[in-house]
Design an enzyme around this catalytic site. Structure first.
Site, mmCIF file in Angstrom:
data_model
loop_
_atom_site.group_PDB
_atom_site.id
_atom_site.type_symbol
_atom_site.label_atom_id
_atom_site.label_comp_id
_atom_site.label_asym_id
_atom_site.label_seq_id
_atom_site.Cartn_x
_atom_site.Cartn_y
_atom_site.Cartn_z
ATOM 1 N N ASP A 44 0.831 -1.204 0.000
ATOM 2 C CA ASP A 44 0.000 0.000 0.000
ATOM 3 C C ASP A 44 0.871 1.260 0.000
ATOM 4 O OD1 ASP A 44 -2.636 1.399 0.533
ATOM 5 O OD2 ASP A 44 -1.557 1.992 2.350
ATOM 6 N N GLU A 93 1.570 -0.387 -5.008
ATOM 7 C CA GLU A 93 0.660 0.691 -5.410
ATOM 8 C C GLU A 93 1.471 1.984 -5.493
ATOM 9 O OE1 GLU A 93 -3.247 3.127 -3.760
ATOM 10 O OE2 GLU A 93 -1.630 2.508 -2.416
ATOM 11 N N TRP A 131 1.057 5.190 -7.021
ATOM 12 C CA TRP A 131 -0.005 5.959 -7.678
ATOM 13 C C TRP A 131 0.276 7.445 -7.555
ATOM 14 C CZ3 TRP A 131 -5.740 6.268 -5.580
ATOM 15 C CH2 TRP A 131 -6.530 6.988 -6.486
ATOM 16 N N GLN A 187 7.314 6.122 -16.655
ATOM 17 C CA GLN A 187 8.721 5.994 -16.273
ATOM 18 C C GLN A 187 8.884 6.010 -14.755
ATOM 19 O OE1 GLN A 187 11.401 5.470 -18.557
ATOM 20 N NE2 GLN A 187 12.281 4.825 -16.599
ATOM 21 N N ASP A 209 12.129 -0.996 -10.801
ATOM 22 C CA ASP A 209 13.574 -1.221 -10.923
ATOM 23 C C ASP A 209 14.249 -1.173 -9.560
ATOM 24 O OD1 ASP A 209 15.276 -1.955 -12.904
ATOM 25 O OD2 ASP A 209 15.518 0.039 -13.755
ATOM 26 N N GLY A 229 3.293 -1.337 -22.136
ATOM 27 C CA GLY A 229 4.010 -1.195 -23.401
ATOM 28 C C GLY A 229 5.519 -1.251 -23.251
ATOM 29 N N TRP A 230 6.001 -0.969 -22.046
ATOM 30 C CA TRP A 230 7.452 -0.918 -21.807
ATOM 31 C C TRP A 230 7.983 -2.096 -20.996
ATOM 32 C CZ3 TRP A 230 8.581 4.936 -20.402
ATOM 33 C CH2 TRP A 230 8.628 5.667 -21.595
ATOM 34 N N TRP A 231 7.212 -2.557 -20.008
ATOM 35 C CA TRP A 231 7.692 -3.631 -19.139
ATOM 36 C C TRP A 231 6.506 -4.509 -18.743
ATOM 37 C CZ3 TRP A 231 11.451 -2.535 -14.434
ATOM 38 C CH2 TRP A 231 12.184 -3.705 -14.151
ATOM 39 N N ASP A 286 -10.273 2.485 -4.346
ATOM 40 C CA ASP A 286 -10.064 3.936 -4.287
ATOM 41 C C ASP A 286 -10.634 4.644 -5.503
ATOM 42 O OD1 ASP A 286 -8.586 4.029 -1.854
ATOM 43 O OD2 ASP A 286 -6.774 3.425 -2.915
ATOM 44 N N LYS A 341 -11.151 -6.220 -31.116
ATOM 45 C CA LYS A 341 -11.459 -4.814 -31.403
ATOM 46 C C LYS A 341 -12.351 -4.281 -30.296
ATOM 47 C CE LYS A 341 -14.986 -3.346 -33.020
ATOM 48 N NZ LYS A 341 -16.425 -2.933 -32.696
ATOM 49 N N TRP A 350 -11.420 -12.602 -31.450
ATOM 50 C CA TRP A 350 -11.308 -13.751 -32.335
ATOM 51 C C TRP A 350 -10.108 -14.591 -31.923
ATOM 52 C CZ3 TRP A 350 -12.511 -8.827 -33.722
ATOM 53 C CH2 TRP A 350 -13.679 -8.607 -34.458
#
Length: 412
Positions: A191, A216, A218, A237, A244, A284-286, A298, A384, A409
């Site tokens: 948390d 979390e 955020w 990032q 990391d 999209g990155w990791w 929340d 889609k 599909w």
């Protein structure tokens, strides 16, 4: 050897890295902001067979320790497992049932702050006399009224924040986390992970060896005068930097994807392709460390701090349950929004599992326009979402499932 002795599955492995490498998790957040009013451990225990049959690998439970607030996020006596969600005995019945059905229990680890029992330095309630982990003021950061060091993260205001730079504090926390593992929790959710340095999360994971961890982290997405920025690279990032710094041992909730997806479904599906042609969130990155979700206690529930548009949630699930990352389903959507939604989510989970989509599956985005997004995932599934009409070319594709403004599909 008995023929009925199963081989050790990934879920039962003691190697904390095995689940991350495998990448086939589907999580259920097993509560909302009001759950403490409803005899919760008993309620969940009845649902365990359905949770297991649906294909969830782990259920995130609300904070189980004694708390000043009924929701559990203002802990005091960490070793007392009687809470507004139910007694320690009922919790142990639930944990045993989850183990029986081979679903892991995820503990909500609230260790950024802790409510004191007695007044100390400066007249503040910054001591913990009379209960286990009987810390003095040195355990509380100097910025929140204690005699410890300054916080290594952001402050959670109005309560004593724990100073994780103190060796005695970390030793005690690791001891408590070990104890939670012995009680029957397998996974951890950290948390308010912005509140203390990720290097301590690394130490806690190494010390207590949960099977799976998620943080979390955020903070706000990037907004301008006209709404959400297209480019959220600096936002994702920051989450990636946190992962990391845990030594890559923890995953993190993909707040970037949530923020973008809930704008995209309003007719801005161009947002779902970044300038490199990839998904625009942490996914999209990791993707192997990105825990995707639509809403939580929340952002949604009765707090509704940042809710997903309610008439578009199936488009949201059609996206996260077909895409890489580690998808999470919210209790409310699965159990409180009617049988149709429950069945549609189960069907999407079935497709994910039968087509072996996992956290590292490839994504080829085909369309990302105002009213249409389409993509091929793992070269096995295509989907889609949006009002725009679209279907894949090629006779090898067969419709797997569909609903309002979404279709999926699979290869025949």
């Amino acid at each position: 050897m008995s023929p009925f002795v199963e081989m050790q599955t990934v879920e039962e492995s003691t190697d904390p890295g095995a689940v991350l490498r495998n990448g086939r998790e589907i999580l259920l957040q097993g509560f909302n902001w009001e759950s403490h009013k409803y005899d919760w451990w008993r309620n969940l225990e009845k649902k365990v067979p359905d949770i297991a049959k649906s294909g969830f690998t782990s259920v995130w439970l609300p904070p189980a320790s004694n708390s000043f607030s009924p929701e559990g996020y203002l802990p005091q006596n960490l070793y007392l497992l009687n809470s507004s969600y139910g007694s320690e005995q009922l919790l142990k019945v639930l944990l045993q049932k989850l183990k029986q059905y081979k679903v892991r229990a995820m503990a909500d680890i609230v260790i950024n702050h802790r409510i004191g029992t007695t007044q100390g330095h400066g007249g503040m309630y910054n001591r913990y006399d009379g209960i286990p982990l009987a810390w003095d003021e040195r355990a509380v950061t100097s910025c929140t009224g204690g005699l410890g060091n300054r916080s290594t993260g952001d402050n959670f205001h109005g309560v004593p924040n724990i100073d994780h730079s103190q060796h005695f504090v970390r030793k005690d926390i690791i001891g408590w986390l070990h104890w939670l593992r012995s009680v029957g929790f397998r996974d951890f959710r950290f948390d308010f992970a912005r509140g203390y340095s990720a290097k301590y999360v690394k130490e806690y994971i190494e010390g207590a060896k949960p099977i799976f961890s998620v943080g979390e982290y955020w903070d706000s997405c990037n907004y301008n005068g006209y709404g959400l920025d297209y480019n959220q690279d600096s936002h994702r990032q920051r989450i990636i930097n946190w992962i990391d710094a845990t030594g890559q041992l923890s995953t993190a909730f993909d707040f970037t994807t949530k923020g973008i997806l809930q704008e995209a479904v309003k007719g801005q599906f161009w947002r779902l392709r970044d300038p490199q042609g990839k998904p625009p969130g942490v996914m999209g990155w990791w993707p192997s460390r990105a825990v995707t979700f639509i809403d939580n206690h929340d952002t949604g529930s009765t707090q509704a701090h940042w809710p997903f548009p309610s008439n578009h949630i199936m488009e949201g699930y059609a996206y996260i349950l077909t895409h890489p990352g580690i998808p999470t389903v919210f209790y409310d959507h699965f159990y409180d929004w009617g049988n149709s939604i429950h069945e549609q989510i189960v069907k999407l989970m079935d497709v994910r599992r039968s087509q072996d989509i996992h956290s590292r599956s490839s994504v080829r985005i085909l369309e990302a326009q105002n009213n249409l997004y389409s993509a091929i995932i793992g070269e096995k599934v295509c989907m889609k979402i949006g009002d725009g009409s679209w279907c894949p070319t090629g006779r090898e594709w067969t419709l797997a499932t569909c609903g309002q403004r979404y279709a999926v599909w699979q290869k025949q």
